[in-house]
Write a protein that holds these residues in place. Structure first.
Motif, PDB file in Angstrom:
ATOM      1  N   GLU A   1      -1.202   0.595   2.665  1.00 30.39           N
ATOM      2  CA  GLU A   1      -1.855   1.427   3.682  1.00 30.39           C
ATOM      3  C   GLU A   1      -0.838   2.241   4.471  1.00 30.39           C
ATOM      4  O   GLU A   1      -0.998   3.449   4.665  1.00 30.39           O
ATOM      5  CB  GLU A   1      -2.686   0.581   4.640  1.00 30.39           C
ATOM      6  N   ILE A   2       0.197   1.582   4.926  1.00 33.84           N
ATOM      7  CA  ILE A   2       1.194   2.284   5.733  1.00 33.84           C
ATOM      8  C   ILE A   2       1.960   3.294   4.879  1.00 33.84           C
ATOM      9  O   ILE A   2       2.167   4.436   5.293  1.00 33.84           O
ATOM     10  CB  ILE A   2       2.151   1.285   6.409  1.00 33.84           C
ATOM     11  N   GLY A   3       2.370   2.882   3.686  1.00 31.14           N
ATOM     12  CA  GLY A   3       3.116   3.790   2.817  1.00 31.14           C
ATOM     13  C   GLY A   3       2.296   4.996   2.403  1.00 31.14           C
ATOM     14  O   GLY A   3       2.767   6.137   2.455  1.00 31.14           O
ATOM     15  N   GLY A   4       1.051   4.754   2.000  1.00 35.49           N
ATOM     16  CA  GLY A   4       0.181   5.868   1.623  1.00 35.49           C
ATOM     17  C   GLY A   4      -0.110   6.777   2.799  1.00 35.49           C
ATOM     18  O   GLY A   4      -0.048   8.006   2.693  1.00 35.49           O
ATOM     19  N   GLY A   5      -0.420   6.166   3.927  1.00 30.81           N
ATOM     20  CA  GLY A   5      -0.677   6.956   5.129  1.00 30.81           C
ATOM     21  C   GLY A   5       0.544   7.742   5.575  1.00 30.81           C
ATOM     22  O   GLY A   5       0.435   8.888   6.037  1.00 30.81           O
ATOM     23  N   TYR A   6       1.704   7.144   5.412  1.00 26.93           N
ATOM     24  CA  TYR A   6       2.946   7.820   5.796  1.00 26.93           C
ATOM     25  C   TYR A   6       3.190   9.054   4.929  1.00 26.93           C
ATOM     26  O   TYR A   6       3.594  10.108   5.435  1.00 26.93           O
ATOM     27  CB  TYR A   6       4.111   6.842   5.691  1.00 26.93           C
ATOM     28  N   LEU A   7       2.920   8.929   3.635  1.00 25.31           N
ATOM     29  CA  LEU A   7       3.093  10.091   2.756  1.00 25.31           C
ATOM     30  C   LEU A   7       2.122  11.212   3.118  1.00 25.31           C
ATOM     31  O   LEU A   7       2.496  12.394   3.118  1.00 25.31           O
ATOM     32  CB  LEU A   7       2.925   9.677   1.293  1.00 25.31           C
ATOM     33  N   VAL A   8       0.885  10.857   3.435  1.00 19.83           N
ATOM     34  CA  VAL A   8      -0.080  11.871   3.871  1.00 19.83           C
ATOM     35  C   VAL A   8       0.389  12.497   5.185  1.00 19.83           C
ATOM     36  O   VAL A   8       0.313  13.714   5.375  1.00 19.83           O
ATOM     37  CB  VAL A   8      -1.496  11.266   3.996  1.00 19.83           C
ATOM     38  N   TRP A   9       0.882  11.677   6.085  1.00 20.99           N
ATOM     39  CA  TRP A   9       1.420  12.166   7.366  1.00 20.99           C
ATOM     40  C   TRP A   9       2.537  13.178   7.111  1.00 20.99           C
ATOM     41  O   TRP A   9       2.561  14.255   7.711  1.00 20.99           O
ATOM     42  CB  TRP A   9       1.942  10.979   8.169  1.00 20.99           C
TER      43      TRP A   9
END
Length: 108
Positions: A15-23
């Protein structure tokens, strides 16, 4: 207990890694493929919690929320280089206690 912890950590990292890439894609003008890869990782985040042995969706996701908070603090420290303060650590510890109570309290 170990399997549950591993799955919570994997879900959190997804979740954090995927969200970070989108960010990074949307907020820091990184290439569009950051967003695509982030979205794919977020799909895996949605799948990983289904591997938990706990019978209740709500309990699993509520407990995962506490794990997410701890991982987010650590991610911010390790990746964003933002040192957590005392209150971040106290809050994370409170969340960890809450997760423990929710998942492993004796129930009928």
């Amino acid at each position: 207990m170990v399997q549950a912890a591993i799955l919570f950590i994997l879900a959190g990292l997804a979740e954090i890694g995927g969200g970070y890439l989108v960010w990074l894609w949307l907020r820091e003008a990184r290439p569009y493929w950051y967003g695509v890869i982030g979205a794919i990782i977020l799909v895996f985040y949605g799948i990983i919690p289904t591997l938990q042995k706990f019978p209740s969706f709500g309990r699993v996701y509520a407990a995962y929320g506490g794990v997410f908070i701890i991982l987010a603090v650590l991610w911010g420290w390790g990746v964003d280089k933002k040192m957590p303060d005392t209150y971040d650590w106290i809050g994370a510890a409170i969340c960890l206690v809450g997760v423990t109570v929710m998942l492993w309290a004796p129930r009928q």
